[in-house]
Each structure stands twice: as C-alpha cells, then as structure tokens.
Design a protein around this motif. Structure first.
Motif, PDB file in Angstrom:
ATOM      1  N   SER A  56       0.860  -1.187   0.000  1.00 22.15           N
ATOM      2  CA  SER A  56       0.000   0.000   0.000  1.00 22.15           C
ATOM      3  C   SER A  56       0.890   1.227   0.000  1.00 22.15           C
ATOM      4  CB  SER A  56      -0.932   0.017   1.209  1.00 22.15           C
ATOM      5  OG  SER A  56      -0.181   0.089   2.413  1.00 22.15           O
ATOM      6  N   ARG A  57       0.321   2.379  -0.396  1.00 20.55           N
ATOM      7  CA  ARG A  57       1.068   3.624  -0.402  1.00 20.55           C
ATOM      8  C   ARG A  57       0.095   4.798  -0.509  1.00 20.55           C
ATOM      9  NH1 ARG A  57       1.538   5.700  -5.723  1.00 20.55           N
ATOM     10  NH2 ARG A  57       0.845   4.214  -7.304  1.00 20.55           N
ATOM     11  N   THR A  58       0.541   5.946  -0.041  1.00 16.11           N
ATOM     12  CA  THR A  58      -0.200   7.174  -0.282  1.00 16.11           C
ATOM     13  C   THR A  58       0.180   7.687  -1.669  1.00 16.11           C
ATOM     14  OG1 THR A  58       1.543   8.476   0.781  1.00 16.11           O
ATOM     15  CG2 THR A  58      -0.294   7.740   2.165  1.00 16.11           C
ATOM     16  N   LYS A  59      -0.623   8.597  -2.204  1.00 13.69           N
ATOM     17  CA  LYS A  59      -0.388   9.058  -3.573  1.00 13.69           C
ATOM     18  C   LYS A  59       0.894   9.867  -3.717  1.00 13.69           C
ATOM     19  CE  LYS A  59      -3.262  13.236  -3.121  1.00 13.69           C
ATOM     20  NZ  LYS A  59      -4.429  13.970  -3.686  1.00 13.69           N
ATOM     21  N   GLY A  60       1.451  10.315  -2.587  1.00 12.63           N
ATOM     22  CA  GLY A  60       2.692  11.079  -2.642  1.00 12.63           C
ATOM     23  C   GLY A  60       3.924  10.259  -2.912  1.00 12.63           C
ATOM     24  N   PHE A  61       3.833   8.943  -2.779  1.00 12.41           N
ATOM     25  CA  PHE A  61       4.956   8.057  -3.118  1.00 12.41           C
ATOM     26  C   PHE A  61       4.743   7.538  -4.530  1.00 12.41           C
ATOM     27  CE2 PHE A  61       6.724   7.456   1.206  1.00 12.41           C
ATOM     28  CZ  PHE A  61       8.073   7.348   0.870  1.00 12.41           C
ATOM     29  N   THR A  62       5.686   7.840  -5.425  1.00 10.56           N
ATOM     30  CA  THR A  62       5.571   7.478  -6.829  1.00 10.56           C
ATOM     31  C   THR A  62       6.858   6.819  -7.297  1.00 10.56           C
ATOM     32  OG1 THR A  62       4.200   9.449  -7.152  1.00 10.56           O
ATOM     33  CG2 THR A  62       4.975   8.336  -9.130  1.00 10.56           C
ATOM     34  N   LEU A  63       6.719   5.819  -8.170  1.00 10.89           N
ATOM     35  CA  LEU A  63       7.883   5.145  -8.740  1.00 10.89           C
ATOM     36  C   LEU A  63       8.290   5.865 -10.025  1.00 10.89           C
ATOM     37  CD1 LEU A  63       9.861   2.719  -8.679  1.00 10.89           C
ATOM     38  CD2 LEU A  63       8.187   1.481 -10.085  1.00 10.89           C
ATOM     39  N   LYS A  74      17.600   6.100 -12.899  1.00  9.26           N
ATOM     40  CA  LYS A  74      17.710   5.557 -11.551  1.00  9.26           C
ATOM     41  C   LYS A  74      16.351   5.654 -10.879  1.00  9.26           C
ATOM     42  CE  LYS A  74      22.627   6.620 -11.112  1.00  9.26           C
ATOM     43  NZ  LYS A  74      23.685   7.273 -10.308  1.00  9.26           N
ATOM     44  N   TYR A  75      15.615   4.534 -10.955  1.00 13.33           N
ATOM     45  CA  TYR A  75      14.263   4.505 -10.410  1.00 13.33           C
ATOM     46  C   TYR A  75      14.274   4.363  -8.893  1.00 13.33           C
ATOM     47  CZ  TYR A  75      12.247   4.092 -15.064  1.00 13.33           C
ATOM     48  OH  TYR A  75      11.858   4.339 -16.339  1.00 13.33           O
ATOM     49  N   GLY A  76      13.206   4.812  -8.298  1.00 15.65           N
ATOM     50  CA  GLY A  76      13.010   4.643  -6.865  1.00 15.65           C
ATOM     51  C   GLY A  76      11.603   5.047  -6.499  1.00 15.65           C
ATOM     52  N   TRP A  77      11.159   4.590  -5.328  1.00 12.56           N
ATOM     53  CA  TRP A  77       9.889   5.067  -4.785  1.00 12.56           C
ATOM     54  C   TRP A  77      10.189   6.382  -4.100  1.00 12.56           C
ATOM     55  CZ3 TRP A  77       5.333   3.427  -6.195  1.00 12.56           C
ATOM     56  CH2 TRP A  77       5.170   2.115  -6.653  1.00 12.56           C
ATOM     57  N   ILE A  78       9.667   7.485  -4.649  1.00 12.88           N
ATOM     58  CA  ILE A  78      10.065   8.822  -4.237  1.00 12.88           C
ATOM     59  C   ILE A  78       8.864   9.602  -3.702  1.00 12.88           C
ATOM     60  CG2 ILE A  78      11.063  11.012  -5.011  1.00 12.88           C
ATOM     61  CD1 ILE A  78      12.542   9.429  -7.178  1.00 12.88           C
ATOM     62  N   ALA A  79       9.100  10.283  -2.575  1.00  7.82           N
ATOM     63  CA  ALA A  79       8.128  11.229  -2.016  1.00  7.82           C
ATOM     64  C   ALA A  79       8.835  12.554  -1.805  1.00  7.82           C
ATOM     65  CB  ALA A  79       7.553  10.711  -0.707  1.00  7.82           C
ATOM     66  N   ASN A  85       4.127  13.175   6.002  1.00  8.53           N
ATOM     67  CA  ASN A  85       2.916  12.359   6.168  1.00  8.53           C
ATOM     68  C   ASN A  85       2.610  11.463   4.969  1.00  8.53           C
ATOM     69  OD1 ASN A  85       2.307  13.469   8.757  1.00  8.53           O
ATOM     70  ND2 ASN A  85       1.521  15.295   7.732  1.00  8.53           N
ATOM     71  N   GLU A  86       3.615  11.173   4.148  1.00  7.90           N
ATOM     72  CA  GLU A  86       3.456  10.182   3.091  1.00  7.90           C
ATOM     73  C   GLU A  86       3.958   8.837   3.618  1.00  7.90           C
ATOM     74  OE1 GLU A  86       1.823  10.861   0.528  1.00  7.90           O
ATOM     75  OE2 GLU A  86       1.967  13.037   0.319  1.00  7.90           O
ATOM     76  N   HIS A 166       7.100 -13.300   8.565  1.00  9.71           N
ATOM     77  CA  HIS A 166       6.019 -12.491   8.006  1.00  9.71           C
ATOM     78  C   HIS A 166       6.073 -11.107   8.642  1.00  9.71           C
ATOM     79  CE1 HIS A 166       1.436 -12.011   7.062  1.00  9.71           C
ATOM     80  NE2 HIS A 166       2.209 -11.238   6.320  1.00  9.71           N
ATOM     81  N   CYS A 167       6.524 -10.115   7.879  1.00 13.31           N
ATOM     82  CA  CYS A 167       6.720  -8.772   8.408  1.00 13.31           C
ATOM     83  C   CYS A 167       6.228  -7.734   7.415  1.00 13.31           C
ATOM     84  CB  CYS A 167       8.201  -8.511   8.682  1.00 13.31           C
ATOM     85  SG  CYS A 167       8.928  -9.573   9.934  1.00 13.31           S
ATOM     86  N   THR A 168       5.866  -6.584   7.934  1.00  9.53           N
ATOM     87  CA  THR A 168       5.601  -5.422   7.101  1.00  9.53           C
ATOM     88  C   THR A 168       6.649  -4.364   7.395  1.00  9.53           C
ATOM     89  OG1 THR A 168       4.074  -4.460   8.718  1.00  9.53           O
ATOM     90  CG2 THR A 168       3.120  -5.858   6.990  1.00  9.53           C
ATOM     91  N   VAL A 169       7.027  -3.637   6.363  1.00  8.96           N
ATOM     92  CA  VAL A 169       8.008  -2.560   6.485  1.00  8.96           C
ATOM     93  C   VAL A 169       7.353  -1.295   5.961  1.00  8.96           C
ATOM     94  CG1 VAL A 169      10.293  -1.732   5.843  1.00  8.96           C
ATOM     95  CG2 VAL A 169       9.895  -4.187   6.147  1.00  8.96           C
ATOM     96  N   GLN A 170       7.118  -0.334   6.856  1.00 10.21           N
ATOM     97  CA  GLN A 170       6.456   0.909   6.470  1.00 10.21           C
ATOM     98  C   GLN A 170       7.411   2.081   6.604  1.00 10.21           C
ATOM     99  OE1 GLN A 170       3.340   2.877   8.966  1.00 10.21           O
ATOM    100  NE2 GLN A 170       2.036   2.633   7.162  1.00 10.21           N
ATOM    101  N   ILE A 171       7.457   2.912   5.567  1.00 11.19           N
ATOM    102  CA  ILE A 171       8.247   4.144   5.571  1.00 11.19           C
ATOM    103  C   ILE A 171       7.284   5.309   5.682  1.00 11.19           C
ATOM    104  CG2 ILE A 171       9.758   5.634   4.216  1.00 11.19           C
ATOM    105  CD1 ILE A 171       9.775   1.915   3.574  1.00 11.19           C
ATOM    106  N   ARG A 172       7.524   6.215   6.647  1.00  7.88           N
ATOM    107  CA  ARG A 172       6.665   7.373   6.860  1.00  7.88           C
ATOM    108  C   ARG A 172       7.517   8.638   6.830  1.00  7.88           C
ATOM    109  NH1 ARG A 172       3.559   4.088  11.384  1.00  7.88           N
ATOM    110  NH2 ARG A 172       5.041   5.058  12.822  1.00  7.88           N
TER     111      ARG A 172
END
Length: 202
Positions: A56-63, A74-79, A85-86, A166-172
């Motif tokens: 899942s992601r908020t709309k502010g994080f874009t690949l 150089k691709y990345g998930w960028i906010a 608050n993304e 089984h883990c989740t990794v969330q970046i805020r």
C-alpha cells in the motif's frame, strides 16, 4: 622503509562519513552477512530480478527516475511532499521455521543519501507473527558531497527485534525542516532480508 597507512577517524557523526563497504570482516561473518534470501529492487530490469512492489502507499509516493540521462536512469519510490505524512508499506513472507526452530531475519533498506534536498523519515517494521514493532529514524541528508545508494540495517540479529518471516516494512516521511530549503525528498531503492547470524550457524 615501510610506510604506515593513515588511520581512519571514525569519531565523526554518521552523516559526515561515507558508508563502509563491509568487506574487511571475518570470512565466516562476511558469508553470513551476505546470505540475502530476499532482495527486491526498484531499478530492476533483468528477468530474474524481483521488483520492489508496495502493499500500500499514499499518492505522494511514486515510482519514477529522478535521473534521466542518455544512458542512465535511476528509479526509486520517491516522495517529496514538504508536509511529510506520506507512507509506503512493503510485505515480506519468508519461511517461518528453519530446522524446526523459529526463523530469524535481519531486514535492510537501501535509500538515496545526498547533500542537498533530502528529507527525514521513519521506518517501522512489524513482525506479524509476534506483534513486535521496531522503529528506526533515518535521514537522507548528509554532509558528504556525493549522492549515493546507502544500505541501512533496520532489523539486526537480535532475537527480540528480528523478523520471524512475516513482516511489514512501512516508511513514513516527516515534515520538511525550515532550514532545509532545497526539498524534502525521500527515495527508497531496495528492500532485502538475510538470515540472522545465529540462524546461519545453526
């Protein structure tokens, strides 16, 4: 006459020194630390490579690629939201047992670090099996005049904080600091996991 190698001063704060390569280590520990069984990457273009896809992601994080040269992207998930608050969340589903013992995994997150326009953020790893959460604060800004891929150990080899499969990794992301006038970029590159050192020797 032999010339002594200059001594490296490691007393400086982390953000003022380049990351170490990790190659100067005991061979057995180096083997264990290199035993990555899960590597998902944003800049993956080969057929055997695993893309880093969020749960899942908020709309502010874009690949996308923030580097668009003739022969280099150089691709990345960028906010970049100045308000922060993304969030973006990834999920790991790895074997939960090894040799009839609970599994243990150390989690690593690679990000972009640079000297300009970078923001602060937190990483929360939640072990779905145990309910244990680990929070780590990270900063994409440092003083070294270089922009480079930087790997960070989010979950170490300690049992009490280890991922058991089984883990989740969330970046805020956090709000942009007033003194950082050049931006609030957070760029996620690679998520990886390896067996804990004691698991590798079991």
């Amino acid at each position: 006459a032999q010339v002594s190698a200059p001594k490296l001063d490691i007393s400086a704060p982390f953000e003022q020194v380049l990351p170490t390569t990790g190659w100067l280590a005991d061979p057995s520990l180096l083997t264990a630390r290199g035993n990555f069984i899960f590597v998902n990457d944003t800049d993956c273009f080969l057929p055997f490579c695993n893309k880093l896809v969020p749960k899942s992601r908020t709309k502010g994080f874009t690949l996308y690629s923030d580097v668009n040269l003739t022969n280099a992207v150089k691709y990345g998930w960028i906010a970049t939201n100045p308000a922060g608050n993304e969030s973006i969340t990834f999920e790991l589903n790895l074997p939960t047992t090894k040799q009839q013992r609970p599994a243990c995994y150390a989690i690593h997150l690679a990000i972009l670090r640079s000297y300009r326009g970078m923001g602060q953020f937190e990483v929360v790893v939640r072990d779905v099996n145990t309910g244990i959460e680990t929070l780590v604060d990270l900063d994409g800004l440092w003083n070294a005049k270089i922009s480079v891929w930087s790997d960070n150990a989010i979950i170490t080899d300690y049992d009490t904080k280890a991922c058991t499969g089984h883990c989740t990794v969330q970046i805020r992301t956090k709000p942009q600091l007033p003194e950082r006038v050049h931006g609030n970029k957070v760029k996620i590159l690679t998520l990886s996991a390896r067996e804990c050192l004691h698991s590798s020797s079991a």
